[in-house]
Design a protein around this motif. Structure first.
Motif, PDB file in Angstrom:
ATOM      1  N   PHE A 104      67.985  56.437  54.425  1.00  0.00           N
ATOM      2  CA  PHE A 104      67.606  56.721  53.398  1.00  0.00           C
ATOM      3  C   PHE A 104      68.358  57.881  52.435  1.00  0.00           C
ATOM      4  CE2 PHE A 104      64.653  55.180  56.133  1.00  0.00           C
ATOM      5  CZ  PHE A 104      63.938  54.392  55.448  1.00  0.00           C
ATOM      6  N   THR A 105      70.117  58.229  52.797  1.00  0.00           N
ATOM      7  CA  THR A 105      70.465  59.042  52.516  1.00  0.00           C
ATOM      8  C   THR A 105      70.738  58.665  50.902  1.00  0.00           C
ATOM      9  OG1 THR A 105      72.776  58.180  53.764  1.00  0.00           O
ATOM     10  CG2 THR A 105      70.969  60.059  53.998  1.00  0.00           C
ATOM     11  N   GLN A 106      70.891  57.019  50.698  1.00  0.00           N
ATOM     12  CA  GLN A 106      71.191  56.468  50.158  1.00  0.00           C
ATOM     13  C   GLN A 106      70.186  56.122  48.538  1.00  0.00           C
ATOM     14  OE1 GLN A 106      74.872  55.784  49.955  1.00  0.00           O
ATOM     15  NE2 GLN A 106      74.693  57.099  51.212  1.00  0.00           N
ATOM     16  N   ARG A 107      70.501  55.821  47.744  1.00  0.00           N
ATOM     17  CA  ARG A 107      69.032  55.170  46.340  1.00  0.00           C
ATOM     18  C   ARG A 107      68.792  53.445  46.938  1.00  0.00           C
ATOM     19  NH1 ARG A 107      66.834  57.139  41.678  1.00  0.00           N
ATOM     20  NH2 ARG A 107      65.307  56.038  41.337  1.00  0.00           N
ATOM     21  N   ASN A 108      70.213  52.955  47.100  1.00  0.00           N
ATOM     22  CA  ASN A 108      69.316  51.863  47.080  1.00  0.00           C
ATOM     23  C   ASN A 108      69.112  51.290  48.167  1.00  0.00           C
ATOM     24  OD1 ASN A 108      71.865  52.614  48.415  1.00  0.00           O
ATOM     25  ND2 ASN A 108      71.809  50.316  48.360  1.00  0.00           N
ATOM     26  N   ARG A 109      69.009  51.920  49.078  1.00  0.00           N
ATOM     27  CA  ARG A 109      68.095  52.089  50.137  1.00  0.00           C
ATOM     28  C   ARG A 109      67.187  52.161  50.330  1.00  0.00           C
ATOM     29  NH1 ARG A 109      69.058  48.465  53.109  1.00  0.00           N
ATOM     30  NH2 ARG A 109      68.206  48.811  54.096  1.00  0.00           N
ATOM     31  N   ILE A 110      66.564  53.152  49.325  1.00  0.00           N
ATOM     32  CA  ILE A 110      65.000  53.498  49.012  1.00  0.00           C
ATOM     33  C   ILE A 110      64.508  51.845  48.945  1.00  0.00           C
ATOM     34  CG2 ILE A 110      63.310  55.687  48.475  1.00  0.00           C
ATOM     35  CD1 ILE A 110      65.356  57.549  48.672  1.00  0.00           C
ATOM     36  N   GLU A 111      64.883  51.793  47.526  1.00  0.00           N
ATOM     37  CA  GLU A 111      64.624  51.278  47.017  1.00  0.00           C
ATOM     38  C   GLU A 111      64.354  49.225  47.796  1.00  0.00           C
ATOM     39  OE1 GLU A 111      63.319  50.694  43.873  1.00  0.00           O
ATOM     40  OE2 GLU A 111      63.152  53.129  44.171  1.00  0.00           O
ATOM     41  N   ALA A 112      65.621  48.985  48.424  1.00  0.00           N
ATOM     42  CA  ALA A 112      65.098  48.032  49.219  1.00  0.00           C
ATOM     43  C   ALA A 112      64.207  47.927  50.480  1.00  0.00           C
ATOM     44  CB  ALA A 112      67.072  47.719  49.886  1.00  0.00           C
ATOM     45  N   THR A 113      64.197  49.377  50.903  1.00  0.00           N
ATOM     46  CA  THR A 113      62.901  49.704  51.867  1.00  0.00           C
ATOM     47  C   THR A 113      61.572  49.142  51.448  1.00  0.00           C
ATOM     48  OG1 THR A 113      64.497  51.458  52.891  1.00  0.00           O
ATOM     49  CG2 THR A 113      61.780  50.920  53.423  1.00  0.00           C
ATOM     50  N   TYR A 114      61.532  49.586  49.555  1.00  0.00           N
ATOM     51  CA  TYR A 114      60.261  49.386  49.192  1.00  0.00           C
ATOM     52  C   TYR A 114      59.930  47.371  49.089  1.00  0.00           C
ATOM     53  CZ  TYR A 114      58.376  53.822  48.493  1.00  0.00           C
ATOM     54  OH  TYR A 114      57.600  55.579  48.611  1.00  0.00           O
ATOM     55  N   GLU A 115      61.054  47.081  48.693  1.00  0.00           N
ATOM     56  CA  GLU A 115      60.855  45.325  48.702  1.00  0.00           C
ATOM     57  C   GLU A 115      60.947  45.031  50.161  1.00  0.00           C
ATOM     58  OE1 GLU A 115      60.944  44.000  45.506  1.00  0.00           O
ATOM     59  OE2 GLU A 115      61.086  45.576  44.290  1.00  0.00           O
ATOM     60  N   GLU A 116      61.240  44.973  50.935  1.00  0.00           N
ATOM     61  CA  GLU A 116      61.444  44.786  51.742  1.00  0.00           C
ATOM     62  C   GLU A 116      59.873  44.753  52.472  1.00  0.00           C
ATOM     63  OE1 GLU A 116      64.662  45.823  53.928  1.00  0.00           O
ATOM     64  OE2 GLU A 116      66.402  45.520  52.242  1.00  0.00           O
ATOM     65  N   HIS A 117      59.162  46.051  52.944  1.00  0.00           N
ATOM     66  CA  HIS A 117      58.049  46.161  53.667  1.00  0.00           C
ATOM     67  C   HIS A 117      57.197  45.476  52.169  1.00  0.00           C
ATOM     68  CE1 HIS A 117      58.488  50.305  55.443  1.00  0.00           C
ATOM     69  NE2 HIS A 117      59.762  49.412  56.150  1.00  0.00           N
ATOM     70  N   ALA A 118      56.851  45.849  51.577  1.00  0.00           N
ATOM     71  CA  ALA A 118      56.305  44.002  50.920  1.00  0.00           C
ATOM     72  C   ALA A 118      56.307  43.162  50.753  1.00  0.00           C
ATOM     73  CB  ALA A 118      56.114  44.632  48.943  1.00  0.00           C
ATOM     74  N   LYS A 119      57.481  42.332  51.430  1.00  0.00           N
ATOM     75  CA  LYS A 119      57.577  40.800  51.228  1.00  0.00           C
ATOM     76  C   LYS A 119      57.326  41.020  52.315  1.00  0.00           C
ATOM     77  CE  LYS A 119      61.414  39.764  50.417  1.00  0.00           C
ATOM     78  NZ  LYS A 119      62.875  38.810  50.122  1.00  0.00           N
ATOM     79  N   ILE A 120      57.587  41.646  53.697  1.00  0.00           N
ATOM     80  CA  ILE A 120      56.935  41.650  55.486  1.00  0.00           C
ATOM     81  C   ILE A 120      55.060  41.705  54.965  1.00  0.00           C
ATOM     82  CG2 ILE A 120      56.546  42.848  57.229  1.00  0.00           C
ATOM     83  CD1 ILE A 120      59.360  43.734  56.858  1.00  0.00           C
TER      84      ILE A 120
END
Length: 240
Positions: free
Chosen positions: A177-193
């Motif tokens: 979570f030191t990378q901005r793109n990983r924060i965005e990816a986490t939201y997208e992936e959690h929503a899909k799950i």
């Protein structure tokens, strides 16, 4: 050896031994995972004791715990030394975590009554402009997301085992979570799950979850190796 100057917040007085040992353990472990101490660095118990304003006994207890966990080792002649990162151990923990979470998703999709996921939905099924940006905050919420999926099955033994694995992975997972793109990816992936669980599409949910965790595992390894390389370049005198 690159420890920062001694802290001035505590005195060698009344802090209970258990709390003091735990505090020292967390300080040293954080130094290792923040690359203030890198593999090959050597240090003495006296240096740690001076830094944390404590006697050598709780320092020795904290170091012994870190030694059992494989982070440091000790030599009679040269004192303590930081060990190389054991990626194999972390990957094994990730593998166990995947097995538990896949089992949880299967159960959630098969439960007769829909599982209670309202709290999780309020955090992760939000508009992009409502997403949080702070890495440590999202890291903590990510950890709870996965724990809440387990807890929603009602299997508290599974939840206990999963929590223990989560604690062992926590200090390295935060690097993701030191990378901005990983924060965005986490939201997208959690929503899909979440959406596929709600729709009881078990196989899709399991596939999304496994991909999500595997991506995090790979990213953590990549970022860790990069940060470690940069730290070693700044301190070329680090021992082998």
């Amino acid at each position: 050896m690159k420890l920062i100057k001694p802290e001035k917040t505590k005195k060698k007085t009344d802090e209970p031994r258990t709390n003091l040992t735990e505090r020292i353990y967390q300080i040293i472990k954080d130094d290792i995972f923040s690359f203030r101490l890198v593999p090959g660095d050597r240090f003495s118990e006296n240096e740690i004791a001076e830094r944390v304003a404590a006697s050598r006994t709780p320092v020795r207890e904290a170091l012994a715990r870190l030694q059992r966990e494989g982070y440091v080792d000790v030599s009679f002649r040269s004192g303590w030394k930081v060990n190389p990162f054991d990626f194999k151990k972390f990957e094994q923990l990730y593998d166990v975590r995947i097995i538990l979470e896949l089992a949880a998703i299967k159960k959630l999709c098969e439960m007769e009554a829909a599982p209670d996921l309202e709290d999780v939905k309020r955090i992760w099924l939000v508009k992009p402009e409502e997403r949080l940006k702070d890495g440590p905050t999202v890291c903590a919420l990510d950890e709870r997301f996965h724990e809440q999926l387990i807890e929603a099955t009602g299997n508290m033994e599974m939840a206990r085992i999963h929590h223990e694995i989560t604690e062992r992975l926590r200090i390295i997972r935060r690097i993701d979570f030191t990378q901005r793109n990983r924060i965005e990816a986490t939201y997208e992936e959690h929503a899909k799950i979440l959406r596929t669980i709600i729709e009881r599409r078990a196989e899709d949910a399991k596939s999304y979850l496994k991909t999500h965790i595997e991506a995090s595992k790979a990213e953590v390894r990549k970022i860790t190796l990069h940060m470690l390389y940069e730290a070693q370049q700044q301190h070329p005198d680090t021992s082998d």
